[in-house]
Design an enzyme around this catalytic site. Structure first.
Site, PDB file in Angstrom:
ATOM      1  N   ILE A  22      42.536  25.775  36.324  1.00 39.24           N
ATOM      2  CA  ILE A  22      42.890  24.754  37.318  1.00 39.24           C
ATOM      3  C   ILE A  22      42.211  23.417  36.988  1.00 39.24           C
ATOM      4  O   ILE A  22      42.802  22.349  37.148  1.00 39.24           O
ATOM      5  CB  ILE A  22      42.508  25.239  38.734  1.00 39.24           C
ATOM      6  CG1 ILE A  22      43.333  26.484  39.101  1.00 39.24           C
ATOM      7  CG2 ILE A  22      42.717  24.139  39.767  1.00 39.24           C
ATOM      8  CD1 ILE A  22      42.852  27.222  40.357  1.00 39.24           C
ATOM      9  N   ASP A  41      31.989  20.605  31.742  1.00 38.80           N
ATOM     10  CA  ASP A  41      32.129  22.055  31.619  1.00 38.80           C
ATOM     11  C   ASP A  41      30.914  22.565  30.843  1.00 38.80           C
ATOM     12  O   ASP A  41      30.277  21.817  30.118  1.00 38.80           O
ATOM     13  CB  ASP A  41      33.424  22.429  30.881  1.00 38.80           C
ATOM     14  CG  ASP A  41      33.914  23.827  31.246  1.00 38.80           C
ATOM     15  OD1 ASP A  41      34.880  23.948  32.032  1.00 38.80           O
ATOM     16  OD2 ASP A  41      33.315  24.817  30.763  1.00 38.80           O
ATOM     17  N   ASP A  64      25.517  22.816  32.434  1.00 38.30           N
ATOM     18  CA  ASP A  64      25.566  24.106  33.114  1.00 38.30           C
ATOM     19  C   ASP A  64      25.286  23.910  34.604  1.00 38.30           C
ATOM     20  O   ASP A  64      24.144  23.684  35.008  1.00 38.30           O
ATOM     21  CB  ASP A  64      24.528  25.052  32.485  1.00 38.30           C
ATOM     22  CG  ASP A  64      24.575  26.424  33.131  1.00 38.30           C
ATOM     23  OD1 ASP A  64      25.347  26.621  34.110  1.00 38.30           O
ATOM     24  OD2 ASP A  64      23.835  27.312  32.663  1.00 38.30           O
ATOM     25  N   SER A 142      39.086  28.297  47.981  1.00 46.63           N
ATOM     26  CA  SER A 142      39.872  29.492  47.665  1.00 46.63           C
ATOM     27  C   SER A 142      40.434  30.058  48.958  1.00 46.63           C
ATOM     28  O   SER A 142      39.881  29.814  50.046  1.00 46.63           O
ATOM     29  CB  SER A 142      38.944  30.538  47.028  1.00 46.63           C
ATOM     30  OG  SER A 142      39.577  31.810  46.973  1.00 46.63           O
ATOM     31  N   TYR A 155      31.236  35.291  46.554  1.00 50.46           N
ATOM     32  CA  TYR A 155      32.310  34.320  46.286  1.00 50.46           C
ATOM     33  C   TYR A 155      32.861  33.762  47.598  1.00 50.46           C
ATOM     34  O   TYR A 155      32.985  32.542  47.769  1.00 50.46           O
ATOM     35  CB  TYR A 155      33.408  35.017  45.477  1.00 50.46           C
ATOM     36  CG  TYR A 155      34.543  34.120  45.061  1.00 50.46           C
ATOM     37  CD1 TYR A 155      34.398  33.230  44.006  1.00 50.46           C
ATOM     38  CD2 TYR A 155      35.768  34.160  45.724  1.00 50.46           C
ATOM     39  CE1 TYR A 155      35.441  32.401  43.619  1.00 50.46           C
ATOM     40  CE2 TYR A 155      36.815  33.341  45.342  1.00 50.46           C
ATOM     41  CZ  TYR A 155      36.652  32.464  44.286  1.00 50.46           C
ATOM     42  OH  TYR A 155      37.693  31.653  43.902  1.00 50.46           O
ATOM     43  N   LYS A 159      32.686  29.868  48.944  1.00 50.04           N
ATOM     44  CA  LYS A 159      33.883  29.057  49.163  1.00 50.04           C
ATOM     45  C   LYS A 159      34.003  28.632  50.632  1.00 50.04           C
ATOM     46  O   LYS A 159      34.449  27.527  50.935  1.00 50.04           O
ATOM     47  CB  LYS A 159      35.130  29.825  48.709  1.00 50.04           C
ATOM     48  CG  LYS A 159      35.158  30.103  47.200  1.00 50.04           C
ATOM     49  CD  LYS A 159      35.170  28.823  46.379  1.00 50.04           C
ATOM     50  CE  LYS A 159      35.405  29.087  44.898  1.00 50.04           C
ATOM     51  NZ  LYS A 159      35.499  27.847  44.101  1.00 50.04           N
ATOM     52  N   THR A 187      46.027  33.454  44.439  1.00 48.94           N
ATOM     53  CA  THR A 187      45.788  33.903  43.068  1.00 48.94           C
ATOM     54  C   THR A 187      46.598  33.050  42.089  1.00 48.94           C
ATOM     55  O   THR A 187      47.813  32.943  42.215  1.00 48.94           O
ATOM     56  CB  THR A 187      46.150  35.387  42.912  1.00 48.94           C
ATOM     57  OG1 THR A 187      45.548  36.101  43.998  1.00 48.94           O
ATOM     58  CG2 THR A 187      45.624  35.939  41.603  1.00 48.94           C
ATOM     59  N   VAL A 188      45.888  32.465  41.146  1.00 52.56           N
ATOM     60  CA  VAL A 188      46.489  31.533  40.193  1.00 52.56           C
ATOM     61  C   VAL A 188      46.273  32.088  38.792  1.00 52.56           C
ATOM     62  O   VAL A 188      45.160  32.504  38.443  1.00 52.56           O
ATOM     63  CB  VAL A 188      45.840  30.139  40.335  1.00 52.56           C
ATOM     64  CG1 VAL A 188      46.461  29.161  39.343  1.00 52.56           C
ATOM     65  CG2 VAL A 188      45.983  29.618  41.759  1.00 52.56           C
TER      66      VAL A 188
HETATM   67  N1  LIG Z   1      42.394  31.562  39.457  1.00 57.47           N
HETATM   68  C1  LIG Z   1      42.457  31.845  40.745  1.00 57.47           C
HETATM   69  O1  LIG Z   1      43.161  32.776  41.171  1.00 57.47           O
HETATM   70  C2  LIG Z   1      41.682  31.021  41.740  1.00 57.47           C
HETATM   71  C3  LIG Z   1      41.997  31.180  43.089  1.00 57.47           C
HETATM   72  C4  LIG Z   1      41.310  30.439  44.035  1.00 57.47           C
HETATM   73  C5  LIG Z   1      40.333  29.555  43.646  1.00 57.47           C
HETATM   74  N2  LIG Z   1      40.044  29.427  42.330  1.00 57.47           N
HETATM   75  C6  LIG Z   1      38.970  28.494  41.978  1.00 57.47           C
HETATM   76  O2  LIG Z   1      39.462  27.553  41.058  1.00 57.47           O
HETATM   77  C7  LIG Z   1      38.379  27.110  40.240  1.00 57.47           C
HETATM   78  C8  LIG Z   1      38.809  27.219  38.787  1.00 57.47           C
HETATM   79  O3  LIG Z   1      39.125  28.578  38.520  1.00 57.47           O
HETATM   80  P1  LIG Z   1      40.031  29.018  37.285  1.00 57.47           P
HETATM   81  O4  LIG Z   1      40.800  30.178  37.730  1.00 57.47           O
HETATM   82  O5  LIG Z   1      40.693  27.832  36.716  1.00 57.47           O
HETATM   83  O6  LIG Z   1      38.878  29.585  36.321  1.00 57.47           O
HETATM   84  P2  LIG Z   1      38.617  29.459  34.750  1.00 57.47           P
HETATM   85  O7  LIG Z   1      37.598  30.511  34.474  1.00 57.47           O
HETATM   86  O8  LIG Z   1      39.898  29.450  34.008  1.00 57.47           O
HETATM   87  O9  LIG Z   1      37.938  28.029  34.620  1.00 57.47           O
HETATM   88  C9  LIG Z   1      36.656  27.778  35.162  1.00 57.47           C
HETATM   89  C10 LIG Z   1      35.970  26.714  34.330  1.00 57.47           C
HETATM   90  O10 LIG Z   1      34.698  26.456  34.949  1.00 57.47           O
HETATM   91  C11 LIG Z   1      33.710  26.424  33.929  1.00 57.47           C
HETATM   92  N3  LIG Z   1      32.415  26.846  34.452  1.00 57.47           N
HETATM   93  C12 LIG Z   1      32.097  28.071  34.948  1.00 57.47           C
HETATM   94  N4  LIG Z   1      30.795  28.111  35.228  1.00 57.47           N
HETATM   95  C13 LIG Z   1      30.274  26.904  34.896  1.00 57.47           C
HETATM   96  C14 LIG Z   1      28.969  26.364  34.926  1.00 57.47           C
HETATM   97  N5  LIG Z   1      27.906  27.083  35.312  1.00 57.47           N
HETATM   98  N6  LIG Z   1      28.790  25.086  34.539  1.00 57.47           N
HETATM   99  C15 LIG Z   1      29.847  24.342  34.101  1.00 57.47           C
HETATM  100  N7  LIG Z   1      31.099  24.826  34.015  1.00 57.47           N
HETATM  101  C16 LIG Z   1      31.310  26.083  34.420  1.00 57.47           C
HETATM  102  C17 LIG Z   1      34.205  27.428  32.879  1.00 57.47           C
HETATM  103  O11 LIG Z   1      33.617  27.197  31.599  1.00 57.47           O
HETATM  104  C18 LIG Z   1      35.704  27.190  32.898  1.00 57.47           C
HETATM  105  O12 LIG Z   1      36.101  26.192  31.967  1.00 57.47           O
HETATM  106  C19 LIG Z   1      37.176  27.979  40.603  1.00 57.47           C
HETATM  107  O13 LIG Z   1      36.343  27.264  41.476  1.00 57.47           O
HETATM  108  C20 LIG Z   1      37.806  29.166  41.295  1.00 57.47           C
HETATM  109  O14 LIG Z   1      36.936  29.748  42.221  1.00 57.47           O
HETATM  110  C21 LIG Z   1      40.692  30.138  41.362  1.00 57.47           C
END
Ligand SMILES: NC(=O)c1ccc[n+]([C@@H]2O[C@H](COP(=O)([O-])OP(=O)(O)OC[C@H]3O[C@@H](n4cnc5c(N)ncnc54)[C@H](O)[C@@H]3O)[C@@H](O)[C@H]2O)c1
Length: 254
Positions: A22, A41, A64, A142, A155, A159, A187-188
């Site tokens: 995302i 990132d 980080d 989320s 989690y 959120k 869910t994405v």
């Molecule tokens: N995918 C889903 O179903 C979903 C649903 C609801 C919410 N979300 C939220 O969307 C956001 C992105 O999720 P996504 O599915 O794209 O995940 P993803 O794992 O594809 O991407 C997450 C990114 O965050 C970075 N990251 C993680 N921990 C880090 C840290 N300590 N410092 C710096 N960077 C860090 C990772 O390196 C990665 O590039 C998250 O906050 C997640 O909770 C995702």
């Protein structure tokens, strides 16, 4: 930190978690909206790959966010006196664990990345936004902020905390020219889901269950979340403040 292209005179967006899913889709969407980007990132290769696709006017920061104060100081050093016009808190982590399975490390890391880092970054950008009476913050929460998800206690807490933070900052700064909102995706289909499924004995049936629990019978795409972040960040979203926008294909509707 690396820099490509010029940053003169355009709006700037700071996006965390921009290396994947995302966050990456949002960065690319905001590049189409003509923002210069500051992409954060922990994964160097991933964030550089996003920057490469986004084009010119992109700076990357490898930080980080599980160490929110140190990461924020690192980001502050890159920004210098510049305040972004838009902050998107997207970086997130999560583990499958119920209360008894949740170690101190899981709890603290989840809260640090998902909530404390977002708060520190709000603290970083707000003074500049308030001084010029303009600025937008969007945090990626989320559906788990709205309903309880099984084996996601840390989690869901993190959120839900983001939503509380969003509302309180909106209340504190009503009338100050800034807006802060959250989005609540269902869910994405991102690499996060891929990693989760890898750990399952029968990934395909788990994937199908995840698809079917959403009314639309499918997962969302990262672009379907990025489009809303772009919209609510723009002037077209100007009447939206302190809100949690649900983008979940009907997951929480029933
Ligand atoms: N995918 C889903 O179903 C979903 C649903 C609801 C919410 N979300 C939220 O969307 C956001 C992105 O999720 P996504 O599915 O794209 O995940 P993803 O794992 O594809 O991407 C997450 C990114 O965050 C970075 N990251 C993680 N921990 C880090 C840290 N300590 N410092 C710096 N960077 C860090 C990772 O390196 C990665 O590039 C998250 O906050 C997640 O909770 C995702």
């Amino acid at each position: 930190m690396t820099e490509t292209g010029s940053t003169g005179g355009r709006r700037t967006a700071l996006v965390t978690g921009a290396g994947s899913g995302i966050g990456r889709a949002t960065a690319l969407r905001l590049a189409e909206d003509s923002y210069d980007l500051v992409l954060v990132d922990r994964n160097l290769e991933a964030v550089e790959a996003t920057a490469e696709r986004a084009g010119t006017g992109v700076r990357t920061i490898v930080a980080d966010l599980s160490e929110p104060a140190a990461a924020t100081a690192q980001i502050a050093a890159v920004l210098g006196s510049q305040t972004p016009d838009l902050l998107v808190n997207c970086a997130g982590v999560g583990w499958a664990a119920d209360t008894s399975e949740t170690t101190d490390e899981i709890w603290e890391t989840t809260l640090a990345v998902n909530l404390s880092a977002a708060f520190h970054l709000c603290q970083l950008v707000l003074p500049g936004m308030l001084a010029r009476r303009r600025g937008v913050i969007v945090s990626v929460a989320s559906a788990g902020a709205l309903v309880g998800l099984r084996r996601r206690v840390a989690y869901c807490a993190s959120k839900a905390g983001l939503l509380g933070m969003t509302r309180a900052i909106a209340a504190d700064h009503a009338g100050d020219g800034i807006r802060i909102n959250a989005v609540c995706p269902g869910t994405v289909d991102t690499p996060w889901i891929g990693r989760m499924l890898e750990g399952e004995a029968d990934p395909e049936s788990v994937r199908q269950r995840m698809e079917q629990r959403q009314l639309d019978g499918r997962m969302g795409t990262p672009d379907e979340v990025a489009d809303w972040i772009s919209f609510i960040s723009s002037d077209r979203g100007r009447f939206m403040n302190g809100a949690a926008l649900v983008i979940d294909g009907g997951l929480t509707a029933v």
